[in-house]
Design a protein around this motif. Structure first.
Motif, mmCIF file in Angstrom:
data_model
loop_
_atom_site.group_PDB
_atom_site.id
_atom_site.type_symbol
_atom_site.label_atom_id
_atom_site.label_comp_id
_atom_site.label_asym_id
_atom_site.label_seq_id
_atom_site.Cartn_x
_atom_site.Cartn_y
_atom_site.Cartn_z
ATOM 1 N N PHE D 10 0.840 -1.196 0.000
ATOM 2 C CA PHE D 10 0.000 0.000 0.000
ATOM 3 C C PHE D 10 0.872 1.241 0.000
ATOM 4 O O PHE D 10 1.999 1.202 0.511
ATOM 5 C CB PHE D 10 -0.850 0.069 1.282
ATOM 6 N N PRO D 37 10.202 3.914 -9.518
ATOM 7 C CA PRO D 37 8.984 3.852 -8.717
ATOM 8 C C PRO D 37 7.759 3.837 -9.624
ATOM 9 O O PRO D 37 7.807 4.326 -10.757
ATOM 10 C CB PRO D 37 9.023 5.167 -7.958
ATOM 11 N N TYR D 39 3.560 4.529 -9.025
ATOM 12 C CA TYR D 39 2.509 4.778 -8.049
ATOM 13 C C TYR D 39 1.185 4.197 -8.500
ATOM 14 O O TYR D 39 0.149 4.597 -8.041
ATOM 15 C CB TYR D 39 2.343 6.275 -7.803
ATOM 16 N N GLY D 40 1.241 3.262 -9.398
ATOM 17 C CA GLY D 40 -0.008 2.839 -10.008
ATOM 18 C C GLY D 40 -0.451 3.988 -10.863
ATOM 19 O O GLY D 40 0.339 4.869 -11.215
ATOM 20 N N ALA D 41 -1.711 4.001 -11.170
ATOM 21 C CA ALA D 41 -2.160 5.000 -12.133
ATOM 22 C C ALA D 41 -2.250 6.378 -11.513
ATOM 23 O O ALA D 41 -2.189 7.373 -12.189
ATOM 24 C CB ALA D 41 -3.498 4.588 -12.696
ATOM 25 N N GLU D 42 -2.413 6.461 -10.207
ATOM 26 C CA GLU D 42 -2.551 7.773 -9.595
ATOM 27 C C GLU D 42 -1.629 7.859 -8.381
ATOM 28 O O GLU D 42 -1.013 6.875 -7.980
ATOM 29 C CB GLU D 42 -4.012 8.033 -9.217
ATOM 30 N N MET D 43 -1.535 9.027 -7.800
ATOM 31 C CA MET D 43 -0.627 9.197 -6.681
ATOM 32 C C MET D 43 -1.256 8.706 -5.379
ATOM 33 O O MET D 43 -0.567 8.259 -4.482
ATOM 34 C CB MET D 43 -0.270 10.676 -6.499
ATOM 35 N N ARG D 44 -2.557 8.883 -5.253
ATOM 36 C CA ARG D 44 -3.232 8.625 -3.991
ATOM 37 C C ARG D 44 -3.604 7.174 -3.822
ATOM 38 O O ARG D 44 -3.966 6.513 -4.773
ATOM 39 C CB ARG D 44 -4.520 9.443 -3.921
ATOM 40 N N GLY D 45 -3.582 6.707 -2.588
ATOM 41 C CA GLY D 45 -4.107 5.409 -2.215
ATOM 42 C C GLY D 45 -3.618 4.302 -3.123
ATOM 43 O O GLY D 45 -2.543 4.374 -3.688
#
Ligand SMILES: Cc1ncc(C[n+]2csc(CCOP(=O)(O)OP(=O)(O)O)c2C)c(N)n1
Ligand SMILES: Cc1ncc(C[n+]2csc(CCOP(=O)(O)OP(=O)(O)O)c2C)c(N)n1
Ligand code: SF4
Ligand code: SF4
Ligand code: SF4
Ligand code: SF4
Ligand code: SF4
Ligand code: SF4
Ligand SMILES: [Mg+2]
Ligand SMILES: [Mg+2]
Lengths: 249, 360, 67, 178, 360, 249, 67, 178
Positions: D10, D37, D39-45
């Motif tokens: 996470f 790095p 972050y997946g598609a977005e920065m959040r969560g």
């Protein structure tokens, strides 16, 4: 036993990606509650911003689109002019609305477009990791104001709602906060009123919501509530800023 | 059908209205102002929406909004204003929203001047905004064609759910010529309602209109999730491939030609004149005039390459379409170039001279 | 008679609901949910007045109130 | 020698920190290294993951497609990366947050209750260090000491107070491997 | 010289500062945020100006202002933000103002996603704004190169009075690698004053600084008067021709190669790996890595074409640079393409497979 | 005999291309007179707009540049930050400043950039042949409001100066007119004050000048003077809108 | 004793100077200048007070005042 | 038959109107025609000119490079276009606003005090019509009557009141050519 409070009908039954304690979740819910109460879910079209709320389309159970960063007011204008009997609102962050989208905001407001804007002011760019927003407070540290915002170099927390109130095209503007149950109730009332203004074809309405971003403020969710109270409120006083409907303000 | 003396800019406007365009947003800029003014006058007459937007950025975003609820939409501008729309065009291409964008090119770079030019060919044909998208690009060369290509542009935009660019220039936009206003096109006459702001909404099963009686929809260009954006781009690429069905060009006297001119828009008019004069001198020269700039009519150019002495590409720039000609020819015959950059016009005499050089 | 139901998987452990409860009914669980958060839980049942304050402040709509 | 590592979990689990630290350690040992790095598609969560390549030859793409080692700090990460591992790869799992069995049979698997151990150390956020410590000891790709030596540099001034607990966690993780 | 683990985005920032850049304006966007943050921190330390602008439009216009008084200026963004700068870049090219623009590309079109991609090659190399201008385009492929190419970019920008684009991508921007921070470059060490916001003002005899003791000057891209714009454009074209002196590329083991890979940036890294692996399998393959994308190293590509079995261009898009390779080759050998659009990465195995196909 | 009034030193000795009776000529001259009187010609850098004043560089005898349409405030920011001891001003029309350039104006103002803006409000887009400006009056006919501006469709004459006054970064804002000798004298005083604010490093100053455009108003130059008086003044009242230097306004 | 000097070639014949002159000293010439405008001219000399009003309003800086 | 005409003068002299009118007249006579306006580099002030091509064949570029006829309503226009005329071209000059001699010797020149005549007709703006009338009568490219017939259409409703003076001016111009 009966459920008396719970997820509004207009809200998808999923988790959000927002950080713990993020104000967006509260504002999303308030918007959905108001839409449910007004019974307009099936005639609402929302314009999501680029910002942490970029994924709002996953959380709302009504038609949504997503504008380029800063352009929601122009997109909403296009929608509303073609479908004047639909309810159209934009949901925008402080970067989206008050930085890159300043011109679109000012002119949709000045044209008196019959749309509603939910303006989530969290004094920072959340989505990009915590840079200065136009509403960042003096002295506030962000990635792009590492020693705190210095007004001589980076200007002042912008009073965009007050500025918009000067335009003849705006009907209703109020500033609220979501940092306490009391304020949340007031926020909901304001949001409801803003949608009602649209339903009654009275023109442009905007609710500025002071909202928590614990992540980019580098504080805990609980501290963030206080942060709104102690740091934001003195700079951004709550209350009705303009109301052509019920008063002469 | 009686002819009418009409300005190119106005012909675009009338073509749009006849195609059922009921939403126009734009920001004034020379040399396309007559088009904005025309729409300001005509739109209210046909129950359409006219908005003078605060900027070109806003204009393209307004189109984004009006298109996603199903309206046929248009904006127009000239070079600097079109540059400002690049992000928005990329968004519309990504979200697969139809619209028509007229670029009445002027001299650049920068503020340049307001004379006609063809310096935006690359921008138009190679998706000047970010990402791997393309848009259909139509290049009229007469007032009549500005009218009917615009009319068709709306059908193409809807068919491919894609922005379509009309690439004109200040000469075509400002000139007047007699033209026929043909009767409203089939689709409007058959089922369309000229009074409605949305043509054939039933056919657009992707539009937003409030989610009454159906699941909510979302229109966006954010494409998340493992591989989704890649797949999306591949699908777009297939669409661009499919657009090759729409390839159009005019070929004039190429059968026996030993040298072939390639030119579009105003340069093509000049080339036509040069060609006719050269023919009178007995020179075996033909002309291929691409009407779709993207997709580019590469087949016909390739086909003729092996049997001719050379192509001469003529442009009002320093060499842009010539790259597409070279790519099509791929070394099979010489490709020459004659261009006059912004502010200048190719000269018939020089074209004829160059033809002679090619013919040896 | 009222109670709240907290969706453990939705809760992100922000703790905002805890201080707002006039009855001090909410605490944090020792367990982790599948996202690695300690979710909130109702400490004592029965005393809840269904005042809704916890619902109001929860950013993740993780709380339902039943009566 | 070439190791391709994915560390995932996470946001908030210190994925990037663990990766940077490992990269710094590899550099101290004069190896080639890249850190990337995502972050997946977005920065959040959502999930965060990072790719490391450590090699004694020039490194091409920093993007790991199939990893030879994986540190999976939660279950969604395992779900995503298990199938992308090379055969015989080393898979370290944070068993505190994963409650299914690994499906692949061709991997070397080490399960560590990293989050629980970290809580016991007084800081849930050092689960990453526990996993990293175990990985280092097991893989011997670089020495645990190089990584511990790199800690102050990577933590920086502002987080100097976290030095000790991180060190401890690294060693405790290492200690799990006999 | 000791090595330091550095992120690509930060390496660009440090390179800029060492080149004497004392003006940075930018607007946050992923995946280049570390660069903006780096400049926010470093600029005040070197008496430089850092402005977080209200938008990318404003950023490029602020550069326009700071450059015309002689400062070395930089902005950075990622794809959508770069699209918004197209008008401004065209203005700077037209007014012949130097500046450095870093585009850390992400997936498009539209909002797309934030993974690395190479979809903006056309936009960068063909002047995505309006008009016939070009800009120098440099394509680093490592953190080290992001540092030193950025440093050089400022010299090039001043030498040609032209915007220079650093075309990176999200992978290069976000990755960390050990790198050396080389000593300040010659020009700064010799005469430059690192404390000053304007490097070598004396050498810039065209800048504005108030007209004390001289006739007033004007800097603009509006070019009026009979033929002036045309002449201006011709002069620009000459400048672009002259830029060919700056052509750079890396050629790896091409001497005996029967197939040559062509790739830049992140794809080039992947190709290097593929090449080394293929060589180990005994395949005669080489790599040409263009470092300047404009001007494009067409000579070396043309030279090798007749003697090899084919080129394989590898890109993280649907085929953009491959057009430049085809133009260079002009039919002299086959040119193949392998691309993964936004969100995907070319795979070493597939590259090797394709090499085998070419080698037959 | 001695010449007591004539072309200011800072003004080039050439004809302008402006139409007969155009207010730009007057405003140009006032700016030059002020620059002469303050003795700052050799340290002034002007940023011209895209608009009828696009050729200002031909008329002014000091360093000039020309921004993209709407971007003068950003260009001026870049200049001033590098050369803080030079005098930097923008000269902008209502389209340039209050339409396409809204965001740049608002943010240069909000940053309190130490620059001066001369904002020529002629209620129309002159250069492009007479389209609606954001300041176009209700009912005013232009090429893009052929039946007169209808606020329901095209919004209201924008009060951008009043809106800017709400921002903490602005120091001095005044609205003047050049439709009579008396007003011209006041206009000059305001322009001088605006430059003085900059000379004293007090931040952002702006003078909105109501100016004649007989051509796009379709009236004679003489009627244009009246047009300002009778039609513009009621909508755009003259006077100091904000003055942080000498009053608490 | 004062007078004005009107630059006939600069004058665009806008007539703004005429009504502002308190002494009514300015009229329009019958002649055309090279741009096709009828320039203003001083009708009567001598009475000018050098008040400067005509100078102030002239958009083309076509008027000088001498004293 | 092919005529390439330039009409030029100050903005405000009705250059575009004269050109449009001529184009309309040509269309009424079923000829091919193109009209192309040019405001110089900017819209304001300065000179304006327009290009017309009238032909019985398809017309290529509407841009006139060397004209076969020129109506020069002021001196700057003459300065600019004199040297660009074809040999034997027909040059009509508004002598009210031109006070130099034509330099070229290979042209057919007609001088008309068009502005003065127009003022006598009560409207200085019809100098264009006087020149056009003369041109039509001299060139016989299309008939003066076709142009007069086109006047109402081109003037439009709003300027209907100017119909008469324009007609008069056209005829008066025509009358100068015997
Ligand atoms: C043209 C463009 N520029 C920049 C960005 C990057 N970006 C995405 S969201 C954002 C700002 C978000 O801040 P705000 O609007 O305050 O929303 P929050 O995340 O704080 O809710 C930025 C700069 C972008 N997507 N597009
Ligand atoms: C990006 C862009 N859009 C549009 C234009 C065209 N344009 C030039 S000036 C202008 C408006 C001029 O109006 P204003 O700013 O009010 O100045 P005025 O001419 O009235 O003094 C416009 C729209 C342009 N040059 N660039
Ligand atoms: S970064 Fe801030 S605004 Fe964005 S999701 Fe996290 S808390 Fe909310
Ligand atoms: S509803 Fe009120 S009393 Fe019940 S748990 Fe929530 S806050 Fe406490
Ligand atoms: S407020 Fe909601 S998310 Fe936060 S701890 Fe309480 S239940 Fe969990
Ligand atoms: S159009 Fe208006 S603003 Fe422009 S020069 Fe003419 S009168 Fe002045
Ligand atoms: S100075 Fe005064 S009195 Fe003299 S001409 Fe001018 S307005 Fe008349
Ligand atoms: S005001 Fe000036 S331009 Fe106008 S008529 Fe008088 S002198 Fe001439
Ligand atoms: Mg924000
Ligand atoms: Mg104006």
């Amino acid at each position: 036993m009966k459920k008396i409070l719970g997820r509004p009908e207009s809200m998808q039954d999923v988790s959000t990606i927002y950080c713990p304690g993020c104000g967006h979740g509260i504002v999303h819910r308030l918007v959905c509650e108001v839409i449910d109460e007004l019974g307009i879910r099936e005639k609402t079209i929302a314009v999501a911003p680029v910002g942490c709320a970029v994924l709002a389309y996953q959380y709302w159970k009504f038609d949504t689109t997503e504008a380029a960063h800063g352009r929601p007011p122009a997109v909403a204008t296009g929608i509303k002019r073609i479908l004047p009997d639909r309810i159209v609102f934009t949901y925008q962050g402080d970067g989206d609305l008050a930085a890159i989208g300043t011109a679109e905001t000012v002119h949709a407001a000045n044209r008196g477009e019959n749309i509603t804007t939910i303006f989530v002011n969290n004094a920072v760019y959340g989505m990009t990791g915590g840079q200065m927003a136009p509403t960042t407070l003096i002295g506030q540290k962000t990635l792009t104001t590492p020693s705190g915002r210095d007004p001589k170099l980076a200007g002042y927390p912008i009073k965009i709602s007050e500025a918009l109130a000067q335009l003849d095209g705006t009907t209703y503007i109020e500033r609220v906060a979501v940092n306490s149950p009391k304020n949340i109730l007031k926020a909901k009332k304001a949001i409801k009123k803003a949608f009602q203004v649209q339903l009654e074809n009275r023109g442009f309405s905007l609710v500025e919501v002071l909202s928590m971003c614990p992540t980019a403020w580098w504080v805990s969710p609980e501290e963030a509530l206080k942060w709104v109270e102690e740091r934001m409120l003195p700079e951004f006083p709550l209350g009705v800023i303009k109301d052509k409907v019920t008063s002469n303000k | 059908m009686a002819k009418r003396l009409m300005m190119g800019n106005e012909a675009i406007g009338e073509g749009a209205i006849q195609a059922g365009c009921r939403f126009y947003a734009g920001y004034p800029i020379t040399p396309q102002n007559e088009l904005t003014a025309y729409m300001a006058k005509r739109m209210p007459e046909v129950n359409g929406v006219f908005i003078q937007s605060e900027s070109e950025l806003a204009a393209i975003s307004m189109l984004y909004g009006a298109s996603l609820v199903g309206a046929r939409t248009m904006t127009s501008s000239s070079s600097p204003g079109i540059s400002l729309m690049q992000e928005g065009i990329s968004y519309m291409a990504g979200a697969e929203l139809p619209c028509v964008i007229a670029n009445i090119q002027r001299g650049g770079p920068g503020l340049g001047n307001i004379s006609g030019a063809q310096g935006d060919y690359f921008q138009a044909t190679r998706g000047g905004g970010h990402g791997d998208y393309r848009t259909l690009v139509l290049a009229p060369h007469s007032v009549q064609e500005m009218f009917h290509l615009t009319r068709e542009a709306f059908d193409l935009a809807d068919r491919y759910r894609s922005p379509v660019i009309i690439l004109g220039d200040g000469v075509l936009g400002q000139m007047m010529e007699p033209m026929e206003i043909q009767p409203p096109k089939a689709s409007l006459a058959k089922g369309g309602d000229p009074e409605s702001r949305i043509q054939d909404p039933a056919k657009k099963d992707w539009i937003l209109d409030g989610c009454q009686g159906r699941e909510p929809r979302s229109i966006k260009s954010l494409i998340l999730g493992e591989n989704s954006l890649e797949k999306h781009n591949e699908r777009l690429a297939e669409k661009y491939k499919e657009m090759e069905k729409e390839i159009r060009y005019e070929a004039v006297e190429i059968e026996d030609a030993q040298a072939i001119l390639v030119a579009f828009g105003t340069s093509a008019r000049i080339c036509k004149e040069a060609m006719h004069r050269a023919r009178k001198e007995g020179l075996k020269v033909g002309l291929i005039r691409p009407i779709t700039l993207f997709p580019f009519p590469k087949e016909i150019i390739l086909e003729n390459a092996p049997r001719i002495k050379g192509y001469l590409t003529v442009e009002m720039n320093l060499g842009q379409m010539v790259e597409d000609v070279r790519l099509a020819v791929s070394g099979r015959c010489p490709v020459h170039f004659y261009g006059r950059p912004a502010g200048g016009f190719p000269e018939v005499e020089i074209i004829i001279e160059k033809i002679k050089e090619i013919l040896g | 008679m009222a109670k709240i139901v907290i969706d453990k998987e939705r809760c992100k452990g922000c703790k905002l609901c805890i201080p707002v409860c006039p009855k001090n009914l909410i605490t944090m669980s020792q367990r982790l949910n599948s996202k690695g958060y300690h979710p909130a839980e109702q400490a004592k049942e029965g005393e809840c007045t269904a005042c809704g304050l916890c619902y109001l402040i929860c950013p993740d709509v993780a709380i339902e109130i039943w009566k | 020698m070439r190791e391709e590592i994915v560390i995932a979990g996470f946001g908030g689990q210190g994925i990037m920190f663990a990766g940077t630290l490992l990269a710094q350690g590899a550099m101290e040992e004069d190896l080639q290294v890249t850190f990337f790095p995502s972050y997946g598609a977005e920065m959040r969560g959502g999930t965060a993951n990072c790719n490391l390549i450590i090699s004694d030859e020039e490194i091409g793409s920093p993007v790991v497609i199939n990893s030879s080692a994986a540190l999976m700090l939660n279950q969604p990460s395992l779900d995503k990366f298990e199938k992308r591992m090379k055969g015989k790869g080393l898979l370290i799992i944070n068993s505190s947050l994963v409650d299914r069995e690994v499906e692949r049979k061709d991997l070397e698997i080490i399960k560590i209750p990293a989050t629980e151990m970290a809580e016991r150390l007084g800081n849930v956020k050092v689960a990453n260090m526990i996993a990293l410590g175990a990985y280092l000891k097991k893989s011997r790709i670089i020495s645990l000491e190089s990584v511990i030596k790199s800690l102050p540099k990577v933590l920086g001034e502002r987080k100097r107070d976290l030095l000790e607990v991180n060190q401890k966690a690294l060693r405790e993780g290492g200690g799990l491997i006999k």
